[in-house]
Each structure stands twice: as structure tokens, then as C-alpha cells.
Scaffold this motif. Structure first.
Motif, PDB file in Angstrom:
ATOM      1  N   PRO A  80      -5.053 -16.888   0.223  1.00  0.00           N
ATOM      2  CA  PRO A  80      -4.778 -15.235   1.740  1.00  0.00           C
ATOM      3  C   PRO A  80      -5.113 -14.098   1.304  1.00  0.00           C
ATOM      4  N   LEU A  81      -4.585 -13.870   0.050  1.00  0.00           N
ATOM      5  CA  LEU A  81      -4.328 -12.103  -0.293  1.00  0.00           C
ATOM      6  C   LEU A  81      -6.283 -12.151  -0.569  1.00  0.00           C
ATOM      7  N   ARG A  82      -7.211 -12.583  -0.871  1.00  0.00           N
ATOM      8  CA  ARG A  82      -8.295 -12.133  -1.331  1.00  0.00           C
ATOM      9  C   ARG A  82      -9.550 -12.612   0.507  1.00  0.00           C
ATOM     10  N   SER A  83      -8.218 -13.034   1.179  1.00  0.00           N
ATOM     11  CA  SER A  83      -9.384 -12.986   2.266  1.00  0.00           C
ATOM     12  C   SER A  83      -8.688 -12.093   3.576  1.00  0.00           C
ATOM     13  N   ALA A  86     -11.365  -9.717   1.648  1.00  0.00           N
ATOM     14  CA  ALA A  86     -12.755  -9.703   2.838  1.00  0.00           C
ATOM     15  C   ALA A  86     -12.152  -9.065   4.093  1.00  0.00           C
ATOM     16  N   ALA A  87     -11.488  -9.322   4.609  1.00  0.00           N
ATOM     17  CA  ALA A  87     -11.400  -9.380   6.268  1.00  0.00           C
ATOM     18  C   ALA A  87     -11.526  -7.593   5.651  1.00  0.00           C
ATOM     19  N   ALA A  89     -12.651  -5.036   3.789  1.00  0.00           N
ATOM     20  CA  ALA A  89     -14.530  -5.313   3.813  1.00  0.00           C
ATOM     21  C   ALA A  89     -14.945  -5.238   5.319  1.00  0.00           C
ATOM     22  N   GLY A  90     -15.182  -6.259   5.809  1.00  0.00           N
ATOM     23  CA  GLY A  90     -15.660  -6.349   6.916  1.00  0.00           C
ATOM     24  C   GLY A  90     -14.807  -5.312   7.932  1.00  0.00           C
ATOM     25  N   ALA A  91     -13.838  -4.538   7.854  1.00  0.00           N
ATOM     26  CA  ALA A  91     -12.937  -3.974   8.807  1.00  0.00           C
ATOM     27  C   ALA A  91     -13.296  -2.766   8.612  1.00  0.00           C
ATOM     28  N   LEU A  92     -14.197  -2.058   7.056  1.00  0.00           N
ATOM     29  CA  LEU A  92     -14.631  -0.967   7.081  1.00  0.00           C
ATOM     30  C   LEU A  92     -15.906  -0.199   6.836  1.00  0.00           C
ATOM     31  N   ALA A  93     -16.977  -1.953   6.576  1.00  0.00           N
ATOM     32  CA  ALA A  93     -17.680  -1.667   7.112  1.00  0.00           C
ATOM     33  C   ALA A  93     -18.951  -0.814   7.907  1.00  0.00           C
ATOM     34  N   SER A  94     -19.595   0.039   8.494  1.00  0.00           N
ATOM     35  CA  SER A  94     -19.696   0.672   9.115  1.00  0.00           C
ATOM     36  C   SER A  94     -20.402  -0.818  10.244  1.00  0.00           C
ATOM     37  N   ALA A  95     -20.685  -0.177  11.795  1.00  0.00           N
ATOM     38  CA  ALA A  95     -21.659  -1.060  12.767  1.00  0.00           C
ATOM     39  C   ALA A  95     -23.387  -0.733  11.865  1.00  0.00           C
ATOM     40  N   ASP A  96     -23.848  -0.188  11.178  1.00  0.00           N
ATOM     41  CA  ASP A  96     -24.910   0.102  10.611  1.00  0.00           C
ATOM     42  C   ASP A  96     -25.158  -0.649   9.699  1.00  0.00           C
ATOM     43  N   ALA A  97     -24.326  -1.639   9.441  1.00  0.00           N
ATOM     44  CA  ALA A  97     -24.180  -1.736   7.538  1.00  0.00           C
ATOM     45  C   ALA A  97     -24.837  -2.620   7.620  1.00  0.00           C
ATOM     46  N   PRO A  98     -26.303  -3.742   6.806  1.00  0.00           N
ATOM     47  CA  PRO A  98     -26.205  -4.877   6.728  1.00  0.00           C
ATOM     48  C   PRO A  98     -25.351  -5.759   6.935  1.00  0.00           C
ATOM     49  N   ALA A  99     -25.296  -7.020   7.576  1.00  0.00           N
ATOM     50  CA  ALA A  99     -24.406  -8.073   8.318  1.00  0.00           C
ATOM     51  C   ALA A  99     -23.941  -8.854   6.475  1.00  0.00           C
ATOM     52  N   ASP A 100     -25.349  -8.637   5.342  1.00  0.00           N
ATOM     53  CA  ASP A 100     -25.232  -9.268   4.557  1.00  0.00           C
ATOM     54  C   ASP A 100     -24.225  -8.608   3.275  1.00  0.00           C
ATOM     55  N   ARG A 101     -24.002  -7.108   3.287  1.00  0.00           N
ATOM     56  CA  ARG A 101     -23.044  -6.617   2.486  1.00  0.00           C
ATOM     57  C   ARG A 101     -22.135  -6.686   2.675  1.00  0.00           C
ATOM     58  N   THR A 102     -21.340  -7.544   3.434  1.00  0.00           N
ATOM     59  CA  THR A 102     -19.624  -7.188   3.224  1.00  0.00           C
ATOM     60  C   THR A 102     -19.517  -8.160   3.433  1.00  0.00           C
ATOM     61  N   ALA A 103     -18.649  -8.929   2.067  1.00  0.00           N
ATOM     62  CA  ALA A 103     -18.113  -9.331   1.621  1.00  0.00           C
ATOM     63  C   ALA A 103     -17.559 -11.457   1.850  1.00  0.00           C
ATOM     64  N   LEU A 163      -7.745   3.440   9.563  1.00  0.00           N
ATOM     65  CA  LEU A 163      -7.653   2.076   9.458  1.00  0.00           C
ATOM     66  C   LEU A 163      -7.271   2.073   7.271  1.00  0.00           C
ATOM     67  N   LEU A 164      -8.250   3.607   7.358  1.00  0.00           N
ATOM     68  CA  LEU A 164      -7.704   3.351   5.743  1.00  0.00           C
ATOM     69  C   LEU A 164      -6.364   2.730   5.578  1.00  0.00           C
ATOM     70  N   ALA A 165      -5.494   3.540   6.257  1.00  0.00           N
ATOM     71  CA  ALA A 165      -3.894   4.029   6.051  1.00  0.00           C
ATOM     72  C   ALA A 165      -2.967   2.316   6.002  1.00  0.00           C
ATOM     73  N   SER A 166      -3.946   1.727   7.505  1.00  0.00           N
ATOM     74  CA  SER A 166      -3.609   0.496   6.752  1.00  0.00           C
ATOM     75  C   SER A 166      -4.145  -0.701   5.957  1.00  0.00           C
ATOM     76  N   VAL A 167      -5.321   0.069   5.572  1.00  0.00           N
ATOM     77  CA  VAL A 167      -5.461  -1.638   4.288  1.00  0.00           C
ATOM     78  C   VAL A 167      -5.024  -0.926   2.546  1.00  0.00           C
ATOM     79  N   ALA A 168      -4.191   0.717   2.944  1.00  0.00           N
ATOM     80  CA  ALA A 168      -3.870   0.802   2.281  1.00  0.00           C
ATOM     81  C   ALA A 168      -2.452   0.759   1.642  1.00  0.00           C
ATOM     82  N   ALA A 169      -1.547   0.341   2.894  1.00  0.00           N
ATOM     83  CA  ALA A 169      -0.569  -0.075   3.127  1.00  0.00           C
ATOM     84  C   ALA A 169      -0.713  -1.885   2.817  1.00  0.00           C
ATOM     85  N   CYS A 170      -1.706  -2.094   2.967  1.00  0.00           N
ATOM     86  CA  CYS A 170      -1.337  -3.673   2.811  1.00  0.00           C
ATOM     87  C   CYS A 170      -1.580  -4.470   1.393  1.00  0.00           C
TER      88      CYS A 170
END
Length: 186
Positions: A80-83, A86-87, A89-103, A163-170
Motif C-alpha cells: 500500500p505504501l508503494r502504491s 506510485a500515485a 509520481a503520477g500526480a507530480l508528472a506534468s501534463a506533457d510528460a510521456p505516459a510511460d515515464r510515470t511508474a 502538491l509537494l507539501a501534501s506528498v511530503a506529509a504523506c
């Protein structure tokens, strides 16, 4: 009856501390006053920050994968922590990043991974041979990345800073759960 300190901080105090640190970082943001450096002048600050954050999350995912492969008995606890990472990484990926870059959110099976107990992952620290030490090392990685993100959010544009604050808290909560005796209960 004398008051004694609790042996472990509560989840609420961890989140409050992360929020306080994030707020302090926002209020004391430091800058040398100069504009952007000459590197990638055409690439926005937000995009560079997002790409760095995604790479950091991908490295953390590699650590989770290596730990689960080296210690299969921990795989269910780490899933669950790994999942969540991964989420992130997906949220942090910019809109124009290739889809296969996110984990991927699905961890690889231990049989397909090349990591073994004590074997290094490409560009990463070796996984400690004892499960308790492996969890501590993973918690340290989570804690270190959470602290780095808390510092980084001071220079981030508004929405990315939130977003970074939320991810850091997590990440701070993950570090706690990885070392908490309650974290090993299903």
C-alpha cells in the motif's frame, strides 16, 4: 501523577509538524534575487521541479521494489505504501510528460526482480539483509525525501507547492508507519 512524554509521536502530531515545517518554509523562502540560471531557459521552473520530483519518486519506488524482492515477507506490508508513492509520481508528472515515464502502481513480482538481500539496485543503496534494518532504511529514504520536498516547496509555484507539501506529509507518515510496531499489522 507526573506527566511523561509519549514514547512515539501520534499521527496527528506528525502531520501537524509536517504542516508547520511546510508553512515555515513558505514564510522564509530564500532567494539570491537572481533570475533563472542559464540552463534550460526555455523550460519552465515548474516543469523542471515536477520532473525532478517524479525522478525522486521513481527512485523511491525502486527502493520499495528492491526491499520487497529482498524480503518477500515484507511485500504485503509495503504494497500500500508503494502504491501511494506510485500515485505521487503520477500526480507530480506534468501534463506533457510521456505516459510511460510515470511508474506503474503494481509492484513487480519478487521472482522477476534482480534484487536480492544485500544486493544493490542500480544507482541505489543496498538493501540491508535483516528485515527490520531494511524497513528502517526505507523509512530513512522516505523521511529524507519528505524533508527535501518540504524545503523545495518554498520556491515552487502555488499549486505545485501545495502538491509537494501534501506528498511530503504523506512521506513523513510512511516513515512513521515503516518503523511503527502498528505498521506491521494488517
Amino acid at each position: 501523577m507526573p506527566w511523561t512524554l509519549p514514547s512515539r509521536p501520534s499521527r496527528r502530531s506528525l502531520l501537524a509538524g509536517a504542516a508547520d515545517a511546510a508553512g515555515a518554509a513558505l514564510l522564509t523562502g530564500c532567494s539570491d534575487g537572481g533570475g533563472p540560471s542559464g540552463t534550460d531557459a526555455g523550460v519552465s521552473l515548474e516543469r523542471r521541479m515536477r520532473e525532478t520530483a517524479v525522478r525522486d519518486s521513481e527512485r523511491l519506488l525502486e527502493r520499495y521494489d528492491a526491499t520487497a524482492a529482498a524480503h518477500p515477507a515484507l511485500a504485503a506490508r509495503l504494497a500500500p505504501l508503494r502504491s501511494a508513492v506510485a500515485a505521487h509520481a503520477g500526480a507530480l508528472a506534468s501534463a506533457d510528460a510521456p505516459a510511460d515515464r510515470t511508474a506503474s502502481s503494481a509492484p513487480p513480482s519478487p521472482s522477476t526482480s534482480s534484487a536480492a538481500a544485500g544486493a544493490p539496485v542500480a544507482g541505489a543503496e543496498p538493501v540491508p539483509p535483516k528485515p527490520e534494518e531494511a524497513l528502517t532504511a526505507l523509512a530513512d529514504a522516505e523521511r529524507s525525501l519528505a524533508e527535501a520536498r518540504t524545503v523545495t516547496l518554498a520556491g515552487a509555484p502555488g499549486e505545485l507547492a501545495r502538491l509537494l507539501a501534501s506528498v511530503a506529509a504523506c512521506g513523513a507518515v510512511h516513515a512513521y508507519l515503516l518503523t511503527s510496531p502498528q505498521g506491521d499489522k494488517p
